[in-house]
Design a protein around this motif. Structure first.
Motif, PDB file in Angstrom:
ATOM      1  N   MET B   1      47.327  -5.505 101.479  1.00 27.42           N
ATOM      2  CA  MET B   1      47.650  -6.181 102.735  1.00 27.42           C
ATOM      3  C   MET B   1      49.020  -5.747 103.224  1.00 27.42           C
ATOM      4  SD  MET B   1      46.097  -9.854 101.821  1.00 27.42           S
ATOM      5  CE  MET B   1      44.794  -9.770 100.611  1.00 27.42           C
ATOM      6  N   ALA B   2      49.194  -5.812 104.562  1.00 24.18           N
ATOM      7  CA  ALA B   2      50.408  -5.195 105.091  1.00 24.18           C
ATOM      8  C   ALA B   2      50.755  -5.713 106.474  1.00 24.18           C
ATOM      9  CB  ALA B   2      50.192  -3.685 105.170  1.00 24.18           C
ATOM     10  N   ASN B   3      52.020  -5.456 106.857  1.00 21.60           N
ATOM     11  CA  ASN B   3      52.433  -5.700 108.243  1.00 21.60           C
ATOM     12  C   ASN B   3      51.947  -4.536 109.091  1.00 21.60           C
ATOM     13  OD1 ASN B   3      53.826  -7.744 107.087  1.00 21.60           O
ATOM     14  ND2 ASN B   3      55.865  -6.878 107.461  1.00 21.60           N
ATOM     15  N   VAL B   4      51.750  -4.807 110.367  1.00 20.42           N
ATOM     16  CA  VAL B   4      51.415  -3.734 111.312  1.00 20.42           C
ATOM     17  C   VAL B   4      52.413  -3.824 112.457  1.00 20.42           C
ATOM     18  CG1 VAL B   4      49.671  -2.807 112.884  1.00 20.42           C
ATOM     19  CG2 VAL B   4      48.957  -3.843 110.723  1.00 20.42           C
ATOM     20  N   SER B   5      53.010  -2.675 112.806  1.00 18.48           N
ATOM     21  CA  SER B   5      53.954  -2.665 113.934  1.00 18.48           C
ATOM     22  C   SER B   5      53.552  -1.600 114.935  1.00 18.48           C
ATOM     23  CB  SER B   5      55.376  -2.356 113.442  1.00 18.48           C
ATOM     24  OG  SER B   5      55.809  -3.398 112.626  1.00 18.48           O
ATOM     25  N   LEU B   6      53.568  -1.988 116.190  1.00 11.10           N
ATOM     26  CA  LEU B   6      53.334  -1.022 117.265  1.00 11.10           C
ATOM     27  C   LEU B   6      54.650  -0.887 118.012  1.00 11.10           C
ATOM     28  CD1 LEU B   6      49.985  -2.511 118.656  1.00 11.10           C
ATOM     29  CD2 LEU B   6      50.314  -1.004 116.689  1.00 11.10           C
ATOM     30  N   ARG B   7      55.112   0.364 118.152  1.00  8.71           N
ATOM     31  CA  ARG B   7      56.407   0.566 118.821  1.00  8.71           C
ATOM     32  C   ARG B   7      56.244   1.510 120.006  1.00  8.71           C
ATOM     33  NH1 ARG B   7      58.129   2.114 113.512  1.00  8.71           N
ATOM     34  NH2 ARG B   7      58.156   0.210 112.265  1.00  8.71           N
ATOM     35  N   ASN B   8      56.500   0.966 121.196  1.00  8.77           N
ATOM     36  CA  ASN B   8      56.411   1.738 122.463  1.00  8.77           C
ATOM     37  C   ASN B   8      55.119   2.552 122.527  1.00  8.77           C
ATOM     38  OD1 ASN B   8      59.000   0.886 123.312  1.00  8.77           O
ATOM     39  ND2 ASN B   8      59.871   2.334 121.825  1.00  8.77           N
ATOM     40  N   LEU B   9      54.034   1.947 122.186  1.00  3.44           N
ATOM     41  CA  LEU B   9      52.759   2.658 122.075  1.00  3.44           C
ATOM     42  C   LEU B   9      52.195   2.970 123.466  1.00  3.44           C
ATOM     43  CD1 LEU B   9      51.098   3.519 119.625  1.00  3.44           C
ATOM     44  CD2 LEU B   9      49.689   1.497 119.970  1.00  3.44           C
ATOM     45  N   VAL B  10      51.919   4.260 123.670  1.00  6.66           N
ATOM     46  CA  VAL B  10      51.395   4.714 124.969  1.00  6.66           C
ATOM     47  C   VAL B  10      50.122   5.505 124.722  1.00  6.66           C
ATOM     48  CG1 VAL B  10      51.830   6.198 126.989  1.00  6.66           C
ATOM     49  CG2 VAL B  10      53.699   4.855 125.998  1.00  6.66           C
ATOM     50  N   LYS B  11      49.107   5.263 125.555  1.00  8.28           N
ATOM     51  CA  LYS B  11      47.915   6.113 125.545  1.00  8.28           C
ATOM     52  C   LYS B  11      47.672   6.601 126.969  1.00  8.28           C
ATOM     53  CE  LYS B  11      44.339   8.324 124.460  1.00  8.28           C
ATOM     54  NZ  LYS B  11      44.336   9.460 123.539  1.00  8.28           N
ATOM     55  N   GLU B  12      47.759   7.926 127.117  1.00  9.61           N
ATOM     56  CA  GLU B  12      47.523   8.529 128.436  1.00  9.61           C
ATOM     57  C   GLU B  12      46.352   9.483 128.319  1.00  9.61           C
ATOM     58  OE1 GLU B  12      51.116   9.534 130.672  1.00  9.61           O
ATOM     59  OE2 GLU B  12      50.077  11.384 131.252  1.00  9.61           O
ATOM     60  N   TYR B  13      45.356   9.297 129.193  1.00  9.16           N
ATOM     61  CA  TYR B  13      44.186  10.175 129.187  1.00  9.16           C
ATOM     62  C   TYR B  13      44.416  11.352 130.131  1.00  9.16           C
ATOM     63  CZ  TYR B  13      41.636   6.623 126.623  1.00  9.16           C
ATOM     64  OH  TYR B  13      41.233   5.733 125.658  1.00  9.16           O
ATOM     65  N   ASP B  14      43.516  12.346 130.057  1.00 10.19           N
ATOM     66  CA  ASP B  14      43.602  13.502 130.959  1.00 10.19           C
ATOM     67  C   ASP B  14      43.595  12.994 132.397  1.00 10.19           C
ATOM     68  OD1 ASP B  14      43.494  15.031 128.741  1.00 10.19           O
ATOM     69  OD2 ASP B  14      41.358  15.496 128.889  1.00 10.19           O
ATOM     70  N   GLY B  15      44.425  13.598 133.219  1.00  6.63           N
ATOM     71  CA  GLY B  15      44.506  13.159 134.611  1.00  6.63           C
ATOM     72  C   GLY B  15      45.582  12.114 134.801  1.00  6.63           C
ATOM     73  N   GLY B  16      46.334  11.838 133.736  1.00  6.90           N
ATOM     74  CA  GLY B  16      47.497  10.959 133.837  1.00  6.90           C
ATOM     75  C   GLY B  16      47.195   9.474 133.850  1.00  6.90           C
ATOM     76  N   VAL B  17      45.938   9.078 133.584  1.00  7.65           N
ATOM     77  CA  VAL B  17      45.603   7.644 133.572  1.00  7.65           C
ATOM     78  C   VAL B  17      46.155   7.022 132.284  1.00  7.65           C
ATOM     79  CG1 VAL B  17      43.735   5.949 133.599  1.00  7.65           C
ATOM     80  CG2 VAL B  17      43.489   8.102 134.850  1.00  7.65           C
ATOM     81  N   GLN B  18      47.004   5.993 132.463  1.00  8.20           N
ATOM     82  CA  GLN B  18      47.594   5.335 131.289  1.00  8.20           C
ATOM     83  C   GLN B  18      46.795   4.085 130.943  1.00  8.20           C
ATOM     84  OE1 GLN B  18      51.779   4.530 131.450  1.00  8.20           O
ATOM     85  NE2 GLN B  18      52.265   6.530 130.593  1.00  8.20           N
ATOM     86  N   ALA B  19      46.171   4.086 129.774  1.00 12.44           N
ATOM     87  CA  ALA B  19      45.388   2.923 129.347  1.00 12.44           C
ATOM     88  C   ALA B  19      46.295   1.903 128.660  1.00 12.44           C
ATOM     89  CB  ALA B  19      44.283   3.355 128.401  1.00 12.44           C
ATOM     90  N   VAL B  20      47.296   2.412 127.940  1.00 11.22           N
ATOM     91  CA  VAL B  20      48.264   1.538 127.263  1.00 11.22           C
ATOM     92  C   VAL B  20      49.650   2.027 127.652  1.00 11.22           C
ATOM     93  CG1 VAL B  20      49.095   0.722 125.022  1.00 11.22           C
ATOM     94  CG2 VAL B  20      46.657   1.127 125.353  1.00 11.22           C
ATOM     95  N   LYS B  21      50.481   1.086 128.136  1.00  8.47           N
ATOM     96  CA  LYS B  21      51.744   1.509 128.765  1.00  8.47           C
ATOM     97  C   LYS B  21      52.976   1.076 127.972  1.00  8.47           C
ATOM     98  CE  LYS B  21      49.463   1.132 133.225  1.00  8.47           C
ATOM     99  NZ  LYS B  21      49.213   0.246 134.363  1.00  8.47           N
TER     100      LYS B  21
END
Lengths: 310, 362
Positions: B1-21
């Motif tokens: 078991m563990a901690n989970v950290s997300l730091r400045n997480l970005v997901k950008e698809y082709d064409g510049g669409v950002q799903a996670v900002k």
């Protein structure tokens, strides 16, 4: 009271059930009438020729006397015929395995190309399957030609001695297999590609999270999920490859020394060229029970898996 | 078991669409965190980035103190339950559950022990020899959970696992999931678009919208103190009523001239809101049948348009201010009839005022 009720029930139920039966009868009659043209076609193009071939194979050479299974007895004692059996099995099994392996590899490669570029490659790779085999085999015949062979010319560049492609029995066997594989692999490729596309992506994702490497995903997910398509494609191809005629006819005509004959080319030689139609019919029917048993087991496996998985 | 950290997480698809900002989130060991939001808000993409099924454009995912951006899913020591279960159709229930352990070369006795233990927890022992095809939706869901449990991973990831079940089974499975988490205590990230699921399951709820986190907090906190208009409207069923308003003379003035006095305890909080274009937010349960002894109340006479008797409560729909459909929650014993005026009590101690321009709750 009870009597009056029991008397009333059949009076009500009978007309209802008989009208239902009538409807069912009418529906099945309509269904039969609608499938009648197909039944006629099957009777005319499959059942009649098959029955006639069986009848022919039981006649004497002059076709004026019923001789039962004598033609088959003669075949069994004929050494050339056993060479044909060996060559047909060797040709069909080797070619189908090679076609399946190459088709699977090509399908896997194509599956990983983005859709846009995939169409172009798919079209190009299907070309061998689209060209009439008699025509493309002529091209191969030129490539195998002892004097003008382009293949030997390429080998000569690498200082490899010329290969007697169609002159030496084993090379001739390999040559006809190569052409058959070249012609048939695209069919496997397109079938496997369709099967690969039907495997849900989430299964691969679940397997990746479960700890499967890409090889293990292929082994434990892709292959079992494609098993039915693989089985049916192999069965179909095996039947077609066993019955192959044009490639051998154009390339070797059964030679050298009748060593590349398949059932179909040998049946043609015996039945048409040598004028022994009953013997030719017996040759062509010889592989029927073999393929029927093979088809039975494959289709039973497919049905079983379908019941379990679908 | 563990901690989970997300730091400045970005997901950008082709064409510049950002799903996670560029989201930041810290999930504690043993915690049950639910990512909730409407379709396309980026919650599933975030989960898939944690799983390693989606490439990370920018930022970091940290599991148990290790940045796992470049670690393949198989080496992240996570288990995931998919929306469509993703059971291997050619394997039996037992083989499905044992698959991950077999690949990791566990001893056969250990695999057997773990599978049977998970089957016992999930009450699927009689199903172990069956193929997934022979299971109902709920049973498949249990098997998918079993496949995750046997691995004893650091983190459980659930991607809308109850979406394909009918309403009754969904409630039942929700309880099962909570029970399983209370037993195994594995850190869990759960994605859903159903706010009821989020509220009932989560230790903390993360509300996402348009690829950003709107608010993070325990369910009750989100319910009573929403930070934005989106959260206020998204959490709670039926949704909060919003009416255009302004504040003057310590009272909320609706557009139709209705005046609702602000309780003394809240006046200082809204002192700076005077004259601004605002939204008055009130949940249906704070618009009730007449309660003369409720402190900080305001009474209104309304004309019900639609009555919805629900058994344990009665929903009354009416027109108020500029809101065409305002919803109030009445006691079922109160007799209400359409088009017959009735007195309604507004619990002003639970009112919300939102800045119309920023959408922030004041």
């Amino acid at each position: 009271m009870a009597d009056s009720m029991s008397a009333a029930i059949p009076a009500v139920a009978q007309p209802r059930s008989s009208s239902l039966q009538k409807l069912a009868r009418r529906r099945s009659s309509i269904a039969f009438l609608m499938t009648l043209p197909l039944i006629c076609v099957i009777l005319g193009l499959v059942v009649y020729p098959a029955g006639y071939a069986i009848y022919l194979s039981m006649l004497s050479r002059r076709m004026d006397e019923f001789v039962g299974l004598t033609q088959y007895d003669i075949l069994i004692e004929n050494d050339t015929f056993w060479l044909v059996v060996f060559q047909s099995c060797f040709f069909a099994v080797t070619a189908v395995i090679a076609k399946a392996a190459i088709g699977f590899w090509l399908a896997h490669m194509l599956h990983h190309i983005p859709t846009k570029g995939q169409r172009k490659w798919r079209g190009m790779l299907l070309v061998p399957w689209v060209i009439p085999p008699a025509l493309s085999t002529l091209g191969w015949w030129w490539m195998y030609d002892p004097t003008y062979s382009s293949l030997n010319w390429i080998l000569a560049i690498f200082a490899v001695p010329a290969v007697p492609w169609l002159g030496e029995p084993w090379w001739a066997r390999v040559s006809v297999i190569i052409v058959n594989v070249w012609y048939g692999a695209p069919f496997f490729m397109i079938m496997y590609l369709a099967a690969l596309k039907s495997v849900p992506e989430q299964l691969y994702e679940a397997a990746a999270i479960d700890g499967a490497s890409s090889w293990q995903r292929l082994r434990y997910i892709t292959l079992p999920m494609m098993q039915n398509i693989i089985s049916i494609t192999v069965l179909f191809s095996l039947i077609v490859t066993f019955a192959n005629y044009d490639i051998v006819r154009v390339l070797t005509n059964g030679g050298p020394r009748d060593l590349t004959h398949l059932f179909a080319t040998y049946a043609f030689q015996v039945g048409i060229l040598s004028g022994n139609i009953p013997r030719g019919a017996a040759v062509s029917l010889f592989m029927l029970p073999l393929l029927a048993i093979f088809a039975f087991f494959i289709l039973r496996g497919v049905n079983q898996r379908n019941k379990e998985m679908m | 078991m563990a901690n989970v950290s997300l730091r400045n997480l970005v997901k950008e698809y082709d064409g510049g669409v950002q799903a996670v900002k560029g989201i930041n989130l810290d999930i504690q060991d043993h915690e049950f965190v639910v990512l909730v939001g409407p379709s396309g808000c980026g919650k599933t993409t975030t989960l898939r980035m944690i799983a390693g099924l989606e490439e990370i454009t920018k930022g970091e995912v940290d599991i148990g103190g290790n940045v796992v951006n470049d670690v393949p899913p198989r080496d992240r020591d996570i288990a995931m339950v998919f929306q469509n279960y993703a059971l291997y159709p050619h394997m039996s229930v037992y083989e499905n559950m044992a698959f991950g352990l077999t690949l990791r070369k566990f001893a056969r006795s250990e695999i057997d022990k773990r599978v049977k233990n998970a089957a016992r927890i999930l009450d699927i022992e009689p199903l172990l020899e069956r193929k997934p095809k022979a299971l109902s939706g709920g049973q498949r869901q249990r098997v998918a959970m079993g496949r995750a449990i046997v691995r004893d991973p650091k983190v459980f990831l659930f991607d809308e696992p109850l979406s394909n079940l009918d309403a009754k089974l969904r409630v039942q499975m929700r309880t099962e999931i909570k029970k399983v988490h209370q037993t195994v205590r594995t850190t869990t990230v759960y994605v859903t678009h159903d706010q009821v699921e989020a509220m009932t399951l989560a230790d903390r709820v993360v509300v996402m919208n348009h690829g950003i986190i709107e608010q993070v907090g325990p369910p009750q906190e989100l319910y009573h103190n929403p930070a934005t208009r989106f959260v206020a409207g998204f959490i709670g069923s039926p949704a909060m009523n919003f009416l255009h308003a302004r504040v003057e003379n310590d009272a909320v003035h609706l557009t139709d001239g209705t005046v609702l006095p602000i309780p003394e305890s809240r006046r200082a909080r809204y002192a700076n809101a005077v004259g601004k274009p605002l939204l008055f937010g009130i949940r249906p349960e704070h618009l009730t049948d007449h309660r003369p002894h409720l402190p900080g109340r305001a009474d209104l006479i309304i004309t019900p348009e639609v009555i919805e008797p629900m058994g344990m409560e009665t929903m009354v729909h009416f027109h108020l201010g500029d809101a065409r459909d305002c919803c109030a929650r009445f006691e079922p014993t109160v007799h209400v009839e359409p088009n017959v005026p009735i007195t309604l009590t507004v619990d002003m101690n639970n009112m919300h005022l939102l800045d119309e321009a920023t959408g922030k709750v004041l």
